[in-house]
Motif scaffolding. Structure first.
Motif, short mmCIF file in Angstrom:
data_model
loop_
_atom_site.label_atom_id
_atom_site.label_comp_id
_atom_site.label_asym_id
_atom_site.label_seq_id
_atom_site.Cartn_x
_atom_site.Cartn_y
_atom_site.Cartn_z
N THR A 179 0.81 -1.22 0.00
CA THR A 179 0.00 0.00 0.00
C THR A 179 0.84 1.27 0.00
O THR A 179 0.32 2.35 -0.19
CB THR A 179 -0.91 0.04 1.25
N ASP A 180 2.16 1.13 0.21
CA ASP A 180 2.99 2.33 0.38
C ASP A 180 3.73 2.75 -0.89
O ASP A 180 4.28 3.84 -0.95
CB ASP A 180 4.01 2.11 1.50
N ALA A 181 3.75 1.87 -1.89
CA ALA A 181 4.38 2.17 -3.18
C ALA A 181 5.87 2.50 -3.05
O ALA A 181 6.44 3.13 -3.93
CB ALA A 181 3.65 3.32 -3.88
N GLN A 182 6.52 2.04 -1.98
CA GLN A 182 7.95 2.29 -1.83
C GLN A 182 8.75 1.62 -2.95
O GLN A 182 9.70 2.20 -3.46
CB GLN A 182 8.45 1.75 -0.48
N GLU A 183 8.33 0.43 -3.32
CA GLU A 183 9.02 -0.29 -4.39
C GLU A 183 8.00 -0.70 -5.45
O GLU A 183 8.03 -1.81 -5.98
CB GLU A 183 9.73 -1.52 -3.82
N GLY A 184 7.06 0.19 -5.73
CA GLY A 184 5.98 -0.16 -6.64
C GLY A 184 4.83 -0.78 -5.88
O GLY A 184 4.85 -0.87 -4.66
N GLU A 185 3.79 -1.19 -6.60
CA GLU A 185 2.63 -1.81 -5.99
C GLU A 185 2.40 -3.19 -6.58
O GLU A 185 2.78 -3.48 -7.71
CB GLU A 185 1.38 -0.94 -6.20
N GLY A 186 1.76 -4.03 -5.79
CA GLY A 186 1.46 -5.36 -6.28
C GLY A 186 0.62 -6.13 -5.28
O GLY A 186 0.41 -5.67 -4.15
N PHE A 187 0.15 -7.28 -5.68
CA PHE A 187 -0.63 -8.13 -4.78
C PHE A 187 -0.53 -9.57 -5.23
O PHE A 187 -0.16 -9.88 -6.37
CB PHE A 187 -2.09 -7.69 -4.73
N SER A 188 -0.86 -10.48 -4.31
CA SER A 188 -0.99 -11.89 -4.65
C SER A 188 -2.28 -12.39 -4.01
O SER A 188 -2.63 -11.98 -2.90
CB SER A 188 0.20 -12.71 -4.16
N LEU A 189 -2.98 -13.26 -4.71
CA LEU A 189 -4.24 -13.81 -4.22
C LEU A 189 -4.21 -15.32 -4.40
O LEU A 189 -4.11 -15.82 -5.52
CB LEU A 189 -5.42 -13.22 -5.00
N ASN A 190 -4.24 -16.04 -3.27
CA ASN A 190 -4.18 -17.51 -3.30
C ASN A 190 -4.90 -18.08 -2.09
O ASN A 190 -5.06 -17.40 -1.07
CB ASN A 190 -2.72 -18.00 -3.25
N PRO A 191 -5.30 -19.34 -2.16
CA PRO A 191 -5.76 -20.02 -0.94
C PRO A 191 -4.59 -20.22 0.02
O PRO A 191 -3.43 -20.19 -0.39
CB PRO A 191 -6.29 -21.37 -1.46
N TYR A 192 -4.87 -20.41 1.30
CA TYR A 192 -3.82 -20.73 2.26
C TYR A 192 -3.06 -21.98 1.81
O TYR A 192 -1.84 -22.03 1.90
CB TYR A 192 -4.43 -20.97 3.64
N PHE A 193 -3.79 -22.99 1.38
CA PHE A 193 -3.21 -24.17 0.74
C PHE A 193 -3.56 -24.11 -0.74
O PHE A 193 -4.75 -24.08 -1.09
CB PHE A 193 -3.75 -25.47 1.33
N SER A 194 -2.56 -24.11 -1.61
CA SER A 194 -2.83 -23.99 -3.03
C SER A 194 -3.52 -25.21 -3.62
O SER A 194 -4.14 -25.14 -4.67
CB SER A 194 -1.52 -23.74 -3.79
N GLY A 195 -3.40 -26.32 -2.93
CA GLY A 195 -4.05 -27.54 -3.39
C GLY A 195 -4.27 -28.51 -2.25
O GLY A 195 -3.48 -28.55 -1.30
N LEU A 196 -5.34 -29.27 -2.32
CA LEU A 196 -5.64 -30.31 -1.34
C LEU A 196 -6.31 -31.46 -2.05
O LEU A 196 -7.28 -31.27 -2.79
CB LEU A 196 -6.57 -29.76 -0.25
N SER A 197 -5.79 -32.67 -1.87
CA SER A 197 -6.41 -33.84 -2.48
C SER A 197 -6.23 -35.04 -1.57
O SER A 197 -5.35 -35.05 -0.69
CB SER A 197 -5.80 -34.14 -3.86
N ALA A 198 -7.06 -36.03 -1.76
CA ALA A 198 -6.97 -37.26 -0.97
C ALA A 198 -7.48 -38.41 -1.81
O ALA A 198 -8.35 -38.24 -2.67
CB ALA A 198 -7.78 -37.15 0.32
N SER A 199 -6.94 -39.59 -1.57
CA SER A 199 -7.40 -40.78 -2.28
C SER A 199 -7.34 -41.99 -1.35
O SER A 199 -6.44 -42.10 -0.52
CB SER A 199 -6.53 -41.04 -3.52
N SER A 200 -8.33 -42.86 -1.50
CA SER A 200 -8.41 -44.05 -0.65
C SER A 200 -9.19 -45.14 -1.37
O SER A 200 -10.08 -44.86 -2.17
CB SER A 200 -9.11 -43.69 0.67
#
Length: 358
Positions: A179-200
């Motif tokens: 938010t301060d633009a000291q080194e430009g601006e940017g953002f990232s948007l992701n789930p806390y875990f990028s993937g979750l799977s299970a098999s049984s």
């Protein structure tokens, strides 16, 4: 390696690419014996500085009663001098038995689960993976392994509770922006875990040996790649009963790297309140300060600190404006910081060596 064949596919991750020098460096914990290494894990500089687990389950119940859902949560914090913002979107979980939909922010339960999974990834060679080609990292595990690790550290959870936490972590989104633009601006948007799977081959809810796979947040993958993590006493941290104490332990492990008997470290109440998000909601400022004081006592009693002293900054009519805490590390914490510094140097040198070979 036989374990590569059992790794479930996520987002086109090829199993044979998932074992890399970087994950070997991540597992390289500097201890004199198994007992010492068993206590160690890694804390991540930026990812563990984000106040992403700051809403309790009790607070969520209150918000749901008022609004019927959990709104987008915004938190402003500072990381190494820069003002950042985190926007957290709750996961909506469906109860299979009732069909009821409930919103959850990730909270202390989910933080414990994530920490335990990070320990499994660092502790057992066949579980953690790093895929340089697709730039992902994570861990393969069973509910039995994760449950055993949590129980070992004093935080027993049932399988349904663990599965709920895993789904909350995979379903919650976090947007991190400058938010301060000291080194430009940017953002990232992701789930806390990028993937979750299970098999049984059986019913997942009752199969403790079913294979689960978690892909960590991209900031963890980046940290593994560039050595943006530090060794710390994970067992001691997990032994703290207070969530704020655990947060403070991680912050001290990341920042008090110069600890010695002749040096002290200062932290302000206002800074901790802003950057942890765990001191909001108190009717009176003195109540929040008392809560923080209790955490310093816990950290001192559990051997992280030798002493902790405070100096209140007061304004008109003796109103407390802020509190400065002066901290002296314990002898054991000083030794741990020296080992962590040495390990960080060795890992950096090995990474440079691998880069030259490539």
């Amino acid at each position: 390696m036989e374990n590569k064949k059992t790794l479930p596919l996520l987002n086109n991750v090829e199993p044979e690419t998932c074992f890399d020098n970087q994950i070997d460096l991540f597992r390289f914990l500097l201890g004199n014996n198994y007992e010492e290494r068993d206590k160690l894990s890694n804390t991540f500089d930026l990812w563990d500085s984000i106040p992403r687990y700051s809403t309790s389950r009790q607070a969520m119940v209150k918000i749901r009663k008022e609004k019927g859902f959990l709104p987008l949560k915004q938190i402003t914090f500072k990381y190494r001098g820069r003002i950042l913002q985190a926007h957290i979107q709750a996961a909506r979980i469906i109860d299979k038995k009732t069909g009821q939909e409930t919103d959850y922010y990730p909270s202390a339960n989910e933080e414990l689960v994530e920490d335990a999974l990070r320990k499994l990834a660092a502790d057992q060679k066949e579980l953690g993976f790093f895929d340089k080609k697709n730039y992902t990292s994570g861990v393969v595990f069973t509910l039995y392994q994760l449950s055993t690790e949590l129980q070992k550290r004093g935080h027993s959870r049932s399988y349904p509770e663990i599965v709920l936490s895993l789904n909350i972590l995979a379903g919650s989104l976090i947007r991190i922006s400058t938010t301060d633009a000291q080194e430009g601006e940017g953002f990232s948007l992701n789930p806390y875990f990028s993937g979750l799977s299970a098999s049984s081959r059986k019913k997942l809810s009752t199969d403790e040996s079913a294979k689960w796979t978690v892909q960590f947040h991209p900031l963890i993958t980046q940290a593994i790649d560039v050595i943006g993590y530090r060794q710390f006493n994970y067992a001691q941290m997990m032994g703290q009963k207070n969530q704020l104490s655990r947060w403070l332990h991680k912050q001290l492990s990341l920042k008090f790297t110069f600890a010695s008997l002749s040096t002290t470290f200062e932290m302000r109440y206002s800074t901790i309140k802003r950057d942890s998000g765990l001191l909001e909601g108190y009717a009176l400022e003195r109540q929040a300060i008392k809560k923080l004081d209790e955490s310093w006592v816990e950290l001192t009693e559990n051997g992280v600190l030798m002493t902790h002293n405070k100096k209140e900054i007061k304004g008109e009519r003796s109103k407390i404006l802020d509190v400065v805490y002066i901290l002296t590390a314990s002898v054991d914490f000083i030794k741990e910081m020296k080992s962590a510094n040495k390990r960080h140097l060795l890992v950096s040198e090995k990474r440079e060596h691998f880069s030259k070979e490539d």
